[in-house]
Design a protein around this motif. Structure first.
Motif, PDB file in Angstrom:
ATOM      1  N   LEU A 176      -9.373   8.258  -0.089  1.00  0.00           N
ATOM      2  CA  LEU A 176      -7.952   8.554  -0.285  1.00  0.00           C
ATOM      3  C   LEU A 176      -7.282   7.415  -1.045  1.00  0.00           C
ATOM      4  CD1 LEU A 176      -5.369  10.228   0.249  1.00  0.00           C
ATOM      5  CD2 LEU A 176      -5.166   8.994   2.440  1.00  0.00           C
ATOM      6  N   VAL A 177      -7.607   6.174  -0.678  1.00  0.00           N
ATOM      7  CA  VAL A 177      -7.030   5.017  -1.369  1.00  0.00           C
ATOM      8  C   VAL A 177      -7.482   4.994  -2.825  1.00  0.00           C
ATOM      9  CG1 VAL A 177      -6.813   2.500  -1.379  1.00  0.00           C
ATOM     10  CG2 VAL A 177      -6.967   3.727   0.798  1.00  0.00           C
ATOM     11  N   ARG A 218      -9.738  -1.251   0.924  1.00  0.00           N
ATOM     12  CA  ARG A 218      -9.485  -1.184   2.371  1.00  0.00           C
ATOM     13  C   ARG A 218      -8.302  -2.080   2.755  1.00  0.00           C
ATOM     14  NH1 ARG A 218     -14.159  -2.052   3.535  1.00  0.00           N
ATOM     15  NH2 ARG A 218     -14.905   0.081   3.839  1.00  0.00           N
ATOM     16  N   SER A 219      -8.155  -3.199   2.074  1.00  0.00           N
ATOM     17  CA  SER A 219      -7.072  -4.131   2.395  1.00  0.00           C
ATOM     18  C   SER A 219      -5.694  -3.550   2.082  1.00  0.00           C
ATOM     19  CB  SER A 219      -7.260  -5.440   1.620  1.00  0.00           C
ATOM     20  OG  SER A 219      -6.983  -5.262   0.233  1.00  0.00           O
ATOM     21  N   GLN A 220      -5.645  -2.565   1.198  1.00  0.00           N
ATOM     22  CA  GLN A 220      -4.358  -1.944   0.873  1.00  0.00           C
ATOM     23  C   GLN A 220      -3.743  -1.258   2.083  1.00  0.00           C
ATOM     24  OE1 GLN A 220      -2.961  -2.246  -2.573  1.00  0.00           O
ATOM     25  NE2 GLN A 220      -4.460  -3.821  -2.071  1.00  0.00           N
ATOM     26  N   LEU A 221      -4.576  -0.861   3.025  1.00  0.00           N
ATOM     27  CA  LEU A 221      -4.087  -0.195   4.228  1.00  0.00           C
ATOM     28  C   LEU A 221      -3.391  -1.178   5.168  1.00  0.00           C
ATOM     29  CD1 LEU A 221      -7.254   1.987   4.867  1.00  0.00           C
ATOM     30  CD2 LEU A 221      -5.067   2.794   3.969  1.00  0.00           C
ATOM     31  N   ASN A 222      -3.616  -2.460   4.976  1.00  0.00           N
ATOM     32  CA  ASN A 222      -2.980  -3.476   5.812  1.00  0.00           C
ATOM     33  C   ASN A 222      -1.671  -3.976   5.223  1.00  0.00           C
ATOM     34  OD1 ASN A 222      -5.189  -3.413   7.607  1.00  0.00           O
ATOM     35  ND2 ASN A 222      -6.329  -4.848   6.317  1.00  0.00           N
ATOM     36  N   ASP A 223      -1.362  -3.548   4.025  1.00  0.00           N
ATOM     37  CA  ASP A 223      -0.093  -3.905   3.392  1.00  0.00           C
ATOM     38  C   ASP A 223       0.913  -2.800   3.685  1.00  0.00           C
ATOM     39  OD1 ASP A 223       1.731  -3.536   0.754  1.00  0.00           O
ATOM     40  OD2 ASP A 223       1.260  -5.662   1.050  1.00  0.00           O
ATOM     41  N   ALA A 225       3.888  -1.910   2.544  1.00  0.00           N
ATOM     42  CA  ALA A 225       4.449  -1.147   1.423  1.00  0.00           C
ATOM     43  C   ALA A 225       3.395  -0.240   0.796  1.00  0.00           C
ATOM     44  CB  ALA A 225       5.014  -2.108   0.382  1.00  0.00           C
ATOM     45  N   ALA A 226       2.190  -0.783   0.603  1.00  0.00           N
ATOM     46  CA  ALA A 226       1.114   0.022   0.014  1.00  0.00           C
ATOM     47  C   ALA A 226       0.730   1.165   0.949  1.00  0.00           C
ATOM     48  CB  ALA A 226      -0.102  -0.858  -0.270  1.00  0.00           C
ATOM     49  N   ILE A 230       0.663   5.148   0.135  1.00  0.00           N
ATOM     50  CA  ILE A 230      -0.557   5.957   0.307  1.00  0.00           C
ATOM     51  C   ILE A 230      -0.270   7.152   1.214  1.00  0.00           C
ATOM     52  CG2 ILE A 230      -2.894   5.943   1.272  1.00  0.00           C
ATOM     53  CD1 ILE A 230      -3.023   2.955   0.427  1.00  0.00           C
ATOM     54  N   TYR A 231       0.473   6.900   2.298  1.00  0.00           N
ATOM     55  CA  TYR A 231       0.812   7.971   3.237  1.00  0.00           C
ATOM     56  C   TYR A 231       1.621   9.063   2.537  1.00  0.00           C
ATOM     57  CZ  TYR A 231       2.840  10.322   7.313  1.00  0.00           C
ATOM     58  OH  TYR A 231       3.238  11.280   8.236  1.00  0.00           O
ATOM     59  N   ARG A 232       2.604   8.674   1.784  1.00  0.00           N
ATOM     60  CA  ARG A 232       3.428   9.670   1.087  1.00  0.00           C
ATOM     61  C   ARG A 232       2.639  10.393  -0.009  1.00  0.00           C
ATOM     62  NH1 ARG A 232       9.732   7.804   0.524  1.00  0.00           N
ATOM     63  NH2 ARG A 232      10.121   7.595   2.765  1.00  0.00           N
ATOM     64  N   TYR A 233       1.774   9.655  -0.678  1.00  0.00           N
ATOM     65  CA  TYR A 233       0.923  10.266  -1.700  1.00  0.00           C
ATOM     66  C   TYR A 233       0.024  11.336  -1.089  1.00  0.00           C
ATOM     67  CZ  TYR A 233      -3.375  10.610  -4.476  1.00  0.00           C
ATOM     68  OH  TYR A 233      -4.476  11.082  -5.151  1.00  0.00           O
ATOM     69  N   ALA A 234      -0.443  11.089   0.122  1.00  0.00           N
ATOM     70  CA  ALA A 234      -1.393  11.997   0.773  1.00  0.00           C
ATOM     71  C   ALA A 234      -0.820  13.399   0.943  1.00  0.00           C
ATOM     72  CB  ALA A 234      -1.819  11.433   2.127  1.00  0.00           C
ATOM     73  N   PHE A 235       0.502  13.526   1.124  1.00  0.00           N
ATOM     74  CA  PHE A 235       1.099  14.849   1.331  1.00  0.00           C
ATOM     75  C   PHE A 235       0.876  15.740   0.112  1.00  0.00           C
ATOM     76  CE2 PHE A 235       4.573  17.900   1.009  1.00  0.00           C
ATOM     77  CZ  PHE A 235       4.574  18.479   2.270  1.00  0.00           C
TER      78      PHE A 235
END
Length: 326
Positions: A176-177, A218-223, A225-226, A230-235
């Motif tokens: 997904l990322v 994977r580190s983007q999930l710990n930021d 803002a990022a 990603i969450y909004r993009y997933a929709f």
């Protein structure tokens, strides 16, 4: 020197004699220093030294100094003095200056900072880049065509082989990322343009380079803002493009993928969705679920029932509080 005397001499010789006379005045005072060596005159030579002040011929000056037989005070008796004519001759070599010993560390990699006077290590020159280290668009496209079909789109079959090659399961959140980085709008598909643009930003043109970027993805999930992006993009990534909302099964799967490991209330919320009347989840509900997971306590004690939460979340809180009261 008197200006009238200078006028009798050639211009270059006048410069030389001016320097010689400076030495003579020092000798008359008792001592003479030439290139760091100190000399003394013999007392019976005073008249001859004084006589030199009127000499105009540079050879006479040299001969007279030689007659004076100056004595080396530094212990080198008998050592001939340095010829003043050679010392001040234009174009002659300057005496070799001894290199001052560094007062700092003997480490050649250290230098003194001009501002703080402290020692700092000089930066070693960067290693020469191997031509293979540079990103290659041609190589990146060749890599894409290993998985793409004749329509120049990487589809489900190619995606499965791609995931196998990089060692990542298709349902892993890293995919997904990666899709977010490639700005791919459709789940399970990468176009040539999306691939080239995204992989260029990641500087990946082969499997090994992308594998080296997995930790970064994977580190983007710990930021924070990022992660929100990603969450909004997933929709939009997961929904059918002819629909404005996510069907509930897809919504639950995507929520489990993104929030399942980080939101303590997710198992309860998932159970609520299972028994609810809702068949789809719209974008507003989707966005607010993330905000809810970040701000509302596990015991729901700070939930504001008069807040601007969607009805879906109001009903979830009411349902959960009823369960807790049993």
């Amino acid at each position: 020197m008197v200006p009238s005397e200078m006028s009798l001499l050639p211009r270059k010789e006048g410069d030389c004699i001016a320097g010689v006379r400076i030495l003579l005045r020092s000798a008359l005072a008792g001592t003479l220093r030439v290139n760091g060596v100190e000399f003394a005159r013999k007392e019976n030579k005073v008249s001859e030294l004084e006589k030199l002040s009127g000499l105009a011929d540079i050879q006479d000056v040299s001969q007279t100094l030689d007659k004076l037989n100056l004595i080396d005070l530094n212990g080198h008796r008998g050592q001939k003095y340095i010829d003043p004519i050679q010392l001040f001759k234009p174009g002659s070599d300057m005496p070799v200056k001894k290199k001052r010993k560094s007062s700092g560390s003997e480490d050649p990699g250290l230098r003194r900072c001009k501002i703080s006077s402290s020692f700092c290590r000089t930066q070693a020159p960067g290693r020469l880049m191997n031509p293979e280290d540079h990103f290659s668009s041609k190589k990146c496209l060749s890599w894409f065509y290993e998985y793409a079909g004749p329509d120049e789109v990487l589809g489900p079959e190619g995606m499965e082989k791609f995931c196998e090659d990089i060692g990542v399961e298709p349902e892993n959140i890293i995919m997904l990322v990666l899709a977010w980085k490639l700005e791919a709008p459709n789940m399970g598909f990468f176009t040539k343009e999306e691939w080239l643009k995204g992989m260029t930003s990641l500087q990946c043109d082969c499997t090994e380079r992308l594998q080296g970027k997995l930790d970064y993805l994977r580190s983007q999930l710990n930021d924070a803002a990022a992660f929100k992006n990603i969450y909004r993009y997933a929709f939009d990534f997961a929904r059918d493009k002819d629909q404005r909302s996510l069907d509930m099964d897809t919504a639950k799967s995507m929520l489990a993928l993104i929030l399942g490991r980080t939101w303590p209330l997710f198992p309860v919320f998932h159970q609520f969705l299972e028994q609810s009347k809702y068949k789809v989840m719209n974008k507003d509900q989707w966005y607010n679920v993330l905000e809810f997971s970040r701000t509302v306590h596990v015991d729901l004690s700070n939930y504001d029932e008069d807040g601007a939460w969607p009805v879906l979340l109001d009903e979830f809180v009411e349902w959960q509080k009823a369960r807790l009261s049993l």
